[in-house]
Write a protein that holds these residues in place. Structure first.
Motif, mmCIF file in Angstrom:
data_model
loop_
_atom_site.group_PDB
_atom_site.id
_atom_site.type_symbol
_atom_site.label_atom_id
_atom_site.label_comp_id
_atom_site.label_asym_id
_atom_site.label_seq_id
_atom_site.Cartn_x
_atom_site.Cartn_y
_atom_site.Cartn_z
ATOM 1 N N TYR A 63 -12.536 11.246 -2.539
ATOM 2 C CA TYR A 63 -12.614 9.812 -2.264
ATOM 3 C C TYR A 63 -13.819 9.203 -2.982
ATOM 4 C CZ TYR A 63 -15.965 11.484 1.247
ATOM 5 O OH TYR A 63 -17.014 12.114 1.879
ATOM 6 N N LEU A 99 -8.743 16.921 -1.049
ATOM 7 C CA LEU A 99 -8.801 15.460 -1.156
ATOM 8 C C LEU A 99 -10.145 15.054 -1.743
ATOM 9 C CD1 LEU A 99 -10.741 13.958 1.204
ATOM 10 C CD2 LEU A 99 -8.914 14.761 2.681
ATOM 11 N N SER A 141 -11.200 4.297 -2.640
ATOM 12 C CA SER A 141 -9.990 4.975 -3.100
ATOM 13 C C SER A 141 -9.969 6.386 -2.520
ATOM 14 C CB SER A 141 -9.941 5.024 -4.631
ATOM 15 O OG SER A 141 -11.074 5.704 -5.142
ATOM 16 N N LEU A 142 -8.754 6.882 -2.277
ATOM 17 C CA LEU A 142 -8.568 8.213 -1.697
ATOM 18 C C LEU A 142 -7.457 8.927 -2.457
ATOM 19 C CD1 LEU A 142 -9.046 10.304 0.638
ATOM 20 C CD2 LEU A 142 -7.232 9.110 1.877
ATOM 21 N N PHE A 143 -7.696 10.181 -2.812
ATOM 22 C CA PHE A 143 -6.709 10.997 -3.515
ATOM 23 C C PHE A 143 -6.535 12.303 -2.734
ATOM 24 C CE2 PHE A 143 -9.129 8.435 -6.478
ATOM 25 C CZ PHE A 143 -8.135 7.732 -7.145
ATOM 26 N N GLU A 144 -5.273 12.662 -2.477
ATOM 27 C CA GLU A 144 -5.015 13.807 -1.601
ATOM 28 C C GLU A 144 -3.853 14.647 -2.120
ATOM 29 O OE1 GLU A 144 -4.270 14.642 3.195
ATOM 30 O OE2 GLU A 144 -4.116 12.611 2.359
ATOM 31 N N LYS A 145 -4.007 15.970 -1.993
ATOM 32 C CA LYS A 145 -2.946 16.921 -2.331
ATOM 33 C C LYS A 145 -2.792 17.906 -1.175
ATOM 34 C CE LYS A 145 -2.681 18.804 -6.342
ATOM 35 N NZ LYS A 145 -3.002 19.577 -7.576
ATOM 36 N N LEU A 166 0.377 14.415 -5.143
ATOM 37 C CA LEU A 166 -0.813 13.578 -5.286
ATOM 38 C C LEU A 166 -0.550 12.247 -4.600
ATOM 39 C CD1 LEU A 166 -3.642 13.061 -6.381
ATOM 40 C CD2 LEU A 166 -2.599 12.162 -8.466
ATOM 41 N N ARG A 167 -1.293 11.990 -3.559
ATOM 42 C CA ARG A 167 -1.190 10.706 -2.879
ATOM 43 C C ARG A 167 -2.492 9.948 -3.088
ATOM 44 N NH1 ARG A 167 -0.176 10.445 3.508
ATOM 45 N NH2 ARG A 167 -2.246 11.453 3.504
ATOM 46 N N SER A 168 -2.370 8.708 -3.489
ATOM 47 C CA SER A 168 -3.558 7.886 -3.727
ATOM 48 C C SER A 168 -3.484 6.624 -2.882
ATOM 49 C CB SER A 168 -3.681 7.519 -5.211
ATOM 50 O OG SER A 168 -2.534 6.816 -5.651
ATOM 51 N N VAL A 169 -4.621 6.247 -2.348
ATOM 52 C CA VAL A 169 -4.739 5.039 -1.535
ATOM 53 C C VAL A 169 -5.903 4.230 -2.090
ATOM 54 C CG1 VAL A 169 -5.125 4.086 0.763
ATOM 55 C CG2 VAL A 169 -3.863 6.243 0.500
ATOM 56 N N LEU A 170 -5.641 2.978 -2.415
ATOM 57 C CA LEU A 170 -6.666 2.089 -2.942
ATOM 58 C C LEU A 170 -6.882 0.933 -1.983
ATOM 59 C CD1 LEU A 170 -5.487 1.921 -6.675
ATOM 60 C CD2 LEU A 170 -7.167 3.478 -5.669
#
Length: 220
Positions: free
Chosen positions: A186, A184, A203-207, A215-219
């Motif tokens: 951020y 991940l 923002s957060l990006f996770e695999k 790929l999950r992204s959170v803004l």
């Protein structure tokens, strides 16, 4: 001898006359109540003008109580659009300050609301902090188990802003079979509005292979 005396007397008279016409210049601040303060403008920030005077050292004046300003020397004026102009204030004309700068032919007209600060401090250098951790384990014998972990974070800080970036990575195997594979990253931005208030965005990006996260992204 007479010529020497006349020369001395004429020189002395010239010095006295020139001294009589010498004037001490200073910045002038006119208040809405009719008072006038003379001295040297030190700074203005957060709605408070600081003037160094001969009778009370430095005094603070609320920006809203000022009716007019005339400066003898150049000052640095920071406007609301982040434009920094070096020049001298030549008083108010038609409700706006007249700011004369050597870089423009005509004085710049600005309102009191346009002026964010006077003689702002130099932007401090960017402070950078960074940290990183890594852990590796290898187990052999009846079972073979390997794990790798890494995480890190870096922060850059200025007077009004903070930038953060970080991430982590995990890998694991058990007897040749992968058991863990994720990562991940951020990003975060903070803007300091005052000592107590700030605005932010992140923002957060996770695999994660074993959670079916390509790929999950959170803004936010």
């Amino acid at each position: 001898m007479n010529k020497l005396c006349r020369y001395f007397i004429c020189s002395l008279v010239a010095v006295v006359i020139s001294s009589g016409f010498t004037c001490i210049t200073a910045d002038e601040v006119y208040l809405t109540n009719g008072d006038r303060v003379t001295g040297e403008i030190v700074s203005m920030s957060e709605g408070r003008l600081v003037v160094k005077t001969s009778f009370a050292d430095e005094i603070g004046i609320k920006w809203g109580e000022i009716a007019d300003i005339k400066t003898d020397k150049n000052i640095a004026v920071l406007l609301s659009d982040n434009t920094l102009i070096r020049g001298n204030l030549q008083g108010i004309e038609k409700g706006n300050f007249r700011l004369r700068s050597d870089k423009v032919a005509e004085p710049v007209s600005v309102t009191m609301a346009d002026i964010v600060s006077i003689n702002p401090p130099d932007e401090p250098p960017v402070k950078i902090k960074a940290v990183a951790n890594m852990g590796v384990t290898f187990t052999s014998g009846n079972t073979e188990k390997d794990t790798i972990h890494f995480d890190g974070e870096s922060i850059a800080i200025t007077e009004k802003n903070r930038y953060t970036a970080g991430g982590q990575l995990n890998r694991g195997e058990d007897n040749g079979t992968k058991t863990e594979s994720n990562s991940l990253g951020y990003l975060k931005y903070d803007h300091f509005l005052s000592e107590k208030w700030f605005a932010y965005a992140n923002s957060l990006f996770e695999k994660d292979r074993f959670k079916d996260l390509s790929l999950r992204s959170v803004l936010g």
